[in-house]
Design a protein around this motif. Structure first.
Motif, short mmCIF file in Angstrom:
data_model
loop_
_atom_site.label_atom_id
_atom_site.label_comp_id
_atom_site.label_asym_id
_atom_site.label_seq_id
_atom_site.Cartn_x
_atom_site.Cartn_y
_atom_site.Cartn_z
N THR A 97 84.51 -62.69 -57.30
CA THR A 97 85.18 -62.39 -55.84
C THR A 97 83.19 -61.90 -55.39
O THR A 97 82.47 -61.19 -55.98
N PRO A 98 82.97 -62.47 -54.26
CA PRO A 98 81.53 -62.40 -54.07
C PRO A 98 81.50 -60.77 -53.32
O PRO A 98 82.76 -60.42 -53.10
N PRO A 99 80.43 -60.52 -53.76
CA PRO A 99 80.21 -58.99 -52.63
C PRO A 99 80.52 -58.81 -51.51
O PRO A 99 80.40 -60.66 -50.70
N SER A 100 80.51 -58.06 -50.99
CA SER A 100 80.72 -57.73 -49.98
C SER A 100 80.58 -57.52 -48.10
O SER A 100 79.70 -57.17 -47.63
N SER A 101 79.35 -55.98 -49.12
CA SER A 101 78.03 -54.98 -48.56
C SER A 101 77.31 -54.56 -50.27
O SER A 101 77.52 -54.79 -51.37
N CYS A 102 75.52 -54.27 -49.51
CA CYS A 102 75.28 -53.86 -50.41
C CYS A 102 73.88 -52.48 -49.74
O CYS A 102 74.31 -52.40 -49.17
N THR A 103 74.18 -51.36 -50.90
CA THR A 103 73.23 -50.43 -50.04
C THR A 103 72.11 -51.19 -51.30
O THR A 103 71.25 -51.25 -52.55
N LEU A 104 70.59 -49.89 -50.98
CA LEU A 104 69.64 -50.02 -51.49
C LEU A 104 69.10 -49.43 -52.20
O LEU A 104 68.72 -47.86 -51.41
N ASP A 105 68.59 -49.56 -52.92
CA ASP A 105 67.55 -48.26 -53.41
C ASP A 105 65.70 -48.48 -54.16
O ASP A 105 65.82 -50.00 -54.69
N ARG A 106 65.17 -47.71 -53.76
CA ARG A 106 63.66 -47.40 -54.38
C ARG A 106 63.39 -47.63 -55.90
O ARG A 106 64.07 -46.88 -56.27
#
Length: 423
Positions: A97-106
């Motif tokens: 199942t493809p993801p629907s949202s993502c968060t970002l980390d450096r």
């Protein structure tokens, strides 16, 4: 004016000499340019990527002649893979199942280097490789394991980068030493030169430890069955002038490009052939290139240009000398079935695909995206940027689609290595 295809070729991982462009100035220039097309936009902010992700096409010293078959490697010196090979007994496909949202980390950079970027990752996303730009200038190869950074001390003093890594943490890359680039492997905390060549590039490694690349004259696609084996020159059709192998699948299938315009595949049973050309703009593509492969899914680009320069007469300009840039389109091949498909959600081409054929790249608005089963997920930025600008680039994609590596410009316009966690 260069065509889109020429601009795309400038982003290859194989510069013939070390980069001489001032990185800081390139970043500043990139912030002032507005993207009209992604190919042109890459000469702005992502021109740094073209330089920073650049590897080196390597000159072969001596290479062995090809063996009858290009099989998946087996060697007592290679550790058993931690990630079971897709399509083999015991392999369980990750969540489909493809993801629907993502968060970002450096991602942290060693010694607090002001700039860094990502060039490769293992199929599970725990190991990521790339390079940083230390405050004193120059380049520093970096490997991240579960988000922790470590410097990899490649020989040479001009330019260096790690290009790919597998789930055992074995990474491959190159460094300029003396008069040209040299291919290296990083394994168990130690760096070693790949055998059998004086100059060469290592571009990809699979879970079994097989490595592909090319020589710096560009006329030989190379396969190392292991980090200690001499390279094999992959067979090509008579009359081929240039050959490059850019990626290798878990079963030993390798992909690349011949003469900078024909996508090519080498199978584990020793057979090899050109990948089919798609239709671009209602006509068969004139040129195409293959860059990556995963679980039989190969990604690349095709153009409708009428020659190697990718240019054709402008519409309605019959008999004139005016030229229009070629149309460059993202392509995905199923090398097992021969299916070829254009990917509308990406501009130019995908940066990689995973075991499901999902892809990451940049869309027509200049945003970093994940394209999966008809769904497009826009990846967040570190900072707010000019609409239409190119500030985010997604480079790697785990098989479950939950971990994406790449780069994002911070508020000052400086490139940072990042990882997106998706759900």
């Amino acid at each position: 004016m260069p065509s889109d295809f020429d601009l795309l070729r400038s982003l290859d991982d194989q510069p013939r000499t070390a980069s001489t462009v001032d990185i800081g100035r390139a970043i500043a220039d990139g912030r002032r340019r507005h993207r009209t097309r992604r190919a042109a936009g890459y000469t702005g902010a992502a021109a740094v990527t073209a330089l920073a992700v650049a590897g080196a096409s390597v000159a072969a010293g001596s290479v062995t002649e090809p063996r009858p078959k290009v099989a998946a490697p087996t060697s007592a010196s290679v550790k058993p893979p931690l990630y079971t090979i897709p399509g083999t007994p015991g392999w369980t496909a990750p969540a489909a199942t493809p993801p629907s949202s993502c968060t970002l980390d450096r991602l942290p950079a060693p010694d607090n280097a002001p700039m860094a970027l990502v060039s490769g990752a293992d199929p599970g996303g725990r190991y990521i490789v790339g390079r940083s730009y230390p405050k004193a200038g120059g380049y520093q190869a970096v490997i991240w394991h579960d988000g922790q950074a470590r410097k990899v001390m490649l020989p040479g003093d001009l330019e260096e980068s790690l290009r790919d890594v597998n789930s055992a943490g074995t990474a491959v890359g190159w460094s300029y030493a003396g008069s040209g680039p040299v291919p290296y492997v990083y394994r168990d905390g130690k760096v070693a030169k790949l055998p059998g060549v004086r100059r060469g590039s290592a571009l990809a490694i699979n879970e079994a430890g097989a490595i592909v690349g090319d020589n710096d004259t560009g006329n030989a696609a190379l396969l190392w069955r292991s980090a200690t084996a001499k390279p094999i020159r992959l067979p090509v059709p008579a009359g081929t002038s240039r050959a490059q192998a850019t990626d290798i699948d878990e079963d030993g299938t390798a992909v690349g490009t011949l003469d900078d315009e024909r996508p090519y595949v080498w199978f584990p049973d020793g057979t090899h052939r050109e990948l089919p050309m798609p239709a671009v703009g209602g006509k068969p593509a004139v040129t195409a290139r293959a860059f990556s492969i995963r679980n039989g899914w190969a990604t690349g680009v095709a153009t409708d240009g009428t020659g190697r320069d990718g240019s054709n007469p402008s519409p309605g300009a019959e008999g004139s000398d005016k030229k229009a840039p070629a149309r460059v389109t993202a392509v995905r091949w199923n090398v097992r079935t021969g299916e070829v498909r254009l990917i509308d959600g990406l501009e130019i081409g995908a940066n990689t695909a995973n075991a499901h054929g999902w892809q990451v790249g940049t869309d027509k608005q200049g945003r970093a995206v994940l394209v999966a089963d008809g769904r497009t997920v826009v990846l967040p930025d570190l900072a707010t940027h000019e609409p239409g600008g190119l500030a985010n680039i997604a480079t790697t994609l785990s098989d479950d689609g939950r971990t994406i590596g790449g780069q994002s410009d911070d508020a000052s316009g400086t490139i940072q290595a990042v990882v997106w966690r998706c759900r």
